[in-house]
Motif scaffolding. Structure first.
Motif, PDB file in Angstrom:
ATOM      1  N   LEU A 216       1.007  -1.187  -0.089  1.00  0.00           N
ATOM      2  CA  LEU A 216       0.076  -0.139  -0.064  1.00  0.00           C
ATOM      3  C   LEU A 216       0.822   1.184   0.049  1.00  0.00           C
ATOM      4  O   LEU A 216       0.554   2.321  -0.691  1.00  0.00           O
ATOM      5  CB  LEU A 216      -0.870  -0.092   1.227  1.00  0.00           C
ATOM      6  N   GLN A 217       1.890   1.079   0.986  1.00  0.00           N
ATOM      7  CA  GLN A 217       2.926   2.247   0.804  1.00  0.00           C
ATOM      8  C   GLN A 217       3.407   2.437  -0.518  1.00  0.00           C
ATOM      9  O   GLN A 217       3.699   3.902  -0.911  1.00  0.00           O
ATOM     10  CB  GLN A 217       4.022   2.376   2.016  1.00  0.00           C
ATOM     11  N   MET A 218       3.817   1.436  -1.197  1.00  0.00           N
ATOM     12  CA  MET A 218       4.570   1.589  -2.514  1.00  0.00           C
ATOM     13  C   MET A 218       3.486   2.179  -3.530  1.00  0.00           C
ATOM     14  O   MET A 218       3.833   3.160  -4.312  1.00  0.00           O
ATOM     15  CB  MET A 218       4.810  -0.027  -2.991  1.00  0.00           C
ATOM     16  N   MET A 219       2.189   1.647  -3.417  1.00  0.00           N
ATOM     17  CA  MET A 219       1.066   2.259  -4.286  1.00  0.00           C
ATOM     18  C   MET A 219       1.161   3.716  -4.249  1.00  0.00           C
ATOM     19  O   MET A 219       1.125   4.515  -5.092  1.00  0.00           O
ATOM     20  CB  MET A 219      -0.100   1.741  -3.955  1.00  0.00           C
ATOM     21  N   HIS A 220       1.254   4.147  -2.833  1.00  0.00           N
ATOM     22  CA  HIS A 220       1.056   5.597  -2.684  1.00  0.00           C
ATOM     23  C   HIS A 220       2.301   6.253  -3.171  1.00  0.00           C
ATOM     24  O   HIS A 220       2.048   7.511  -3.919  1.00  0.00           O
ATOM     25  CB  HIS A 220       0.906   5.839  -1.058  1.00  0.00           C
ATOM     26  N   TYR A 221       3.485   5.602  -3.032  1.00  0.00           N
ATOM     27  CA  TYR A 221       4.803   6.285  -3.601  1.00  0.00           C
ATOM     28  C   TYR A 221       4.602   6.588  -5.109  1.00  0.00           C
ATOM     29  O   TYR A 221       4.878   7.593  -5.758  1.00  0.00           O
ATOM     30  CB  TYR A 221       5.926   5.331  -2.986  1.00  0.00           C
ATOM     31  N   ILE A 222       4.123   5.326  -5.531  1.00  0.00           N
ATOM     32  CA  ILE A 222       4.204   5.467  -7.058  1.00  0.00           C
ATOM     33  C   ILE A 222       3.186   6.604  -7.660  1.00  0.00           C
ATOM     34  O   ILE A 222       3.410   7.307  -8.558  1.00  0.00           O
ATOM     35  CB  ILE A 222       3.711   4.123  -7.829  1.00  0.00           C
ATOM     36  N   LYS A 223       1.930   6.602  -7.145  1.00  0.00           N
ATOM     37  CA  LYS A 223       0.977   7.546  -7.429  1.00  0.00           C
ATOM     38  C   LYS A 223       1.368   8.896  -7.455  1.00  0.00           C
ATOM     39  O   LYS A 223       1.247   9.641  -8.139  1.00  0.00           O
ATOM     40  CB  LYS A 223      -0.235   7.381  -6.699  1.00  0.00           C
ATOM     41  N   LYS A 224       2.075   9.246  -6.278  1.00  0.00           N
ATOM     42  CA  LYS A 224       2.811  10.579  -5.948  1.00  0.00           C
ATOM     43  C   LYS A 224       3.708  10.955  -6.927  1.00  0.00           C
ATOM     44  O   LYS A 224       3.790  11.880  -7.548  1.00  0.00           O
ATOM     45  CB  LYS A 224       3.143  10.617  -4.548  1.00  0.00           C
ATOM     46  N   ALA A 225       4.646   9.882  -7.392  1.00  0.00           N
ATOM     47  CA  ALA A 225       5.739  10.179  -8.085  1.00  0.00           C
ATOM     48  C   ALA A 225       5.422  10.400  -9.592  1.00  0.00           C
ATOM     49  O   ALA A 225       6.045  11.076 -10.313  1.00  0.00           O
ATOM     50  CB  ALA A 225       6.781   8.938  -8.260  1.00  0.00           C
ATOM     51  N   ILE A 226       4.424   9.747 -10.146  1.00  0.00           N
ATOM     52  CA  ILE A 226       3.938   9.695 -11.513  1.00  0.00           C
ATOM     53  C   ILE A 226       3.098  11.032 -12.021  1.00  0.00           C
ATOM     54  O   ILE A 226       2.691  11.319 -12.988  1.00  0.00           O
ATOM     55  CB  ILE A 226       3.519   8.511 -12.037  1.00  0.00           C
ATOM     56  N   ALA A 227       2.363  11.521 -10.597  1.00  0.00           N
ATOM     57  CA  ALA A 227       1.575  12.821 -10.697  1.00  0.00           C
ATOM     58  C   ALA A 227       1.952  13.694 -12.024  1.00  0.00           C
ATOM     59  O   ALA A 227       3.277  14.148 -11.652  1.00  0.00           O
ATOM     60  CB  ALA A 227       1.007  13.336  -9.677  1.00  0.00           C
TER      61      ALA A 227
END
Ligand SMILES: CC(=O)N[C@@H](CC(=O)O)C(=O)O
Ligand SMILES: [Zn+2]
Length: 315
Positions: A141-152
């Motif tokens: 879940l933390q990885m998903m959060h990180y990826i979503k923020k990074a690709i915004a």
């Protein structure tokens, strides 16, 4: 002191062993191409303190450019298959599942790989989708959060399949933290540069996350929007089982958009509209996926949910 930080954060082991699977379906070309590239030169996927192994899971299907040879590898990792005797007489993908389980598992054991990314393409208009199998895997879940923020401002949605009946035994399920990456639309056997690059960028951020985690970064609590698998919807059929309608033009390519009771869902060959009669708003996805005709599935419905991730840090 690490023990006091561990009171507020879930303390997890470092993620030292990571695999990237391509060719679980031999005709999904972004994953096949990226993994073949990385097998030749893995510089792009190496990170400090992480050992990342790129791996073609179904080489026979890749060679034939087909989804599978005998049976779908991404359904084959059941306890029965993984312990089946029979050796060379077993279906090819069952033999392969056993091999993969020996190399990257054993599934559910402490020896299993920490993370497996499994790369897929869909013919549906889903964009970038990360697929999770558990709402309680706080590392993922933390990885998903990180990826979503990074690709915004680009977006990447999370599909959660925890459904007791619709969940299946994936190749990535041998890992402690299984992550599916599904990018579309891309026809089977075809490479599209936009889809290829989108997949590559997600992988980059995912590996960056693992490196940061291993370096000791603490990730504070967060929520992640996810779409939970609810129901499989089949095509309308006649008494002989033949399909009698297509995905309605109002629904085609509208993955992740709300489908409300009364909205058009299918269109018969003589132009009649068949409407959705569920009890509330759902979010359809995998709409008109080519590989799912054999699985009697026109699309899946999902419900939007906010998943809560605890703070995490390494032990
Ligand atoms: C189109 C396709 O192959 N989708 C994948 C989804 C997943 O990896 O969970 C599958 O059905 O196995
Ligand atoms: Zn696939």
């Amino acid at each position: 002191m690490s023990s006091s930080s561990c009171n507020n954060s879930a303390c997890l082991n470092e993620a030292r062993r990571v695999a990237i699977f391509g060719g679980t379906h031999g005709n999904e070309m972004s994953g096949v191409t990226l993994v073949n590239l990385w097998v030749k030169n893995s510089a792009e996927i190496q990170r400090k303190g992480v050992e990342t192994k790129p791996f073609i899971t179904n080489p026979k299907a890749v060679e034939k450019c087909t989804r599978y040879v005998d049976t779908d590898l991404n359904r084959a990792f059941t306890p029965e298959n993984l312990s089946a005797p029979g050796g060379d007489n077993l279906p090819y993908e069952v033999q392969r599942a056993q091999e993969i389980n020996r190399i990257f598992g054993p599934k559910e054991s402490p020896d299993a790989y920490d993370v497996i990314f499994d790369l897929h393409n869909t013919t549906s208009n889903m964009g970038c989708t990360l697929i999770l199998e558990s709402s309680k895997d706080h590392f993922n879940l933390q990885m998903m959060h990180y990826i979503k923020k990074a690709i915004a401002p680009a977006s990447c949605l999370v599909l959660l399949n925890e459904h007791p009946l619709l969940k299946y035994s994936t190749s990535r399920s041998v890992a402690k933290h299984p992550v599916g990456l599904e990018v579309g639309p891309q026809p089977q056997g075809v490479l599209r540069s936009n889809i290829f690059e989108a997949m590559r960028v997600i992988l980059k951020h995912a590996l960056d996350f693992i490196e940061l985690f291993n370096e000791g970064m603490e990730f504070p609590p967060c929520t992640v929007e996810a779409f939970r698998v609810l129901e499989r919807i089949d095509y309308p059929r006649d008494a002989n089982g033949n399909i009698i309608a297509m995905v309605h033009p109002n629904l085609q390519d509208c993955d992740w958009e709300p489908l409300n009771p009364g909205d058009p869902m299918f269109q018969t060959f003589d132009g009649k509209t068949i409407r959705y009669h569920g009890s509330g708003t759902v979010y359809p996805t995998f709409i008109n996926e080519a590989a799912y005709y054999e699985k009697q599935q026109a699309f899946v419905t999902t419900r939007r949910e906010a998943l809560v991730a605890s703070a995490i840090r390494k032990i």
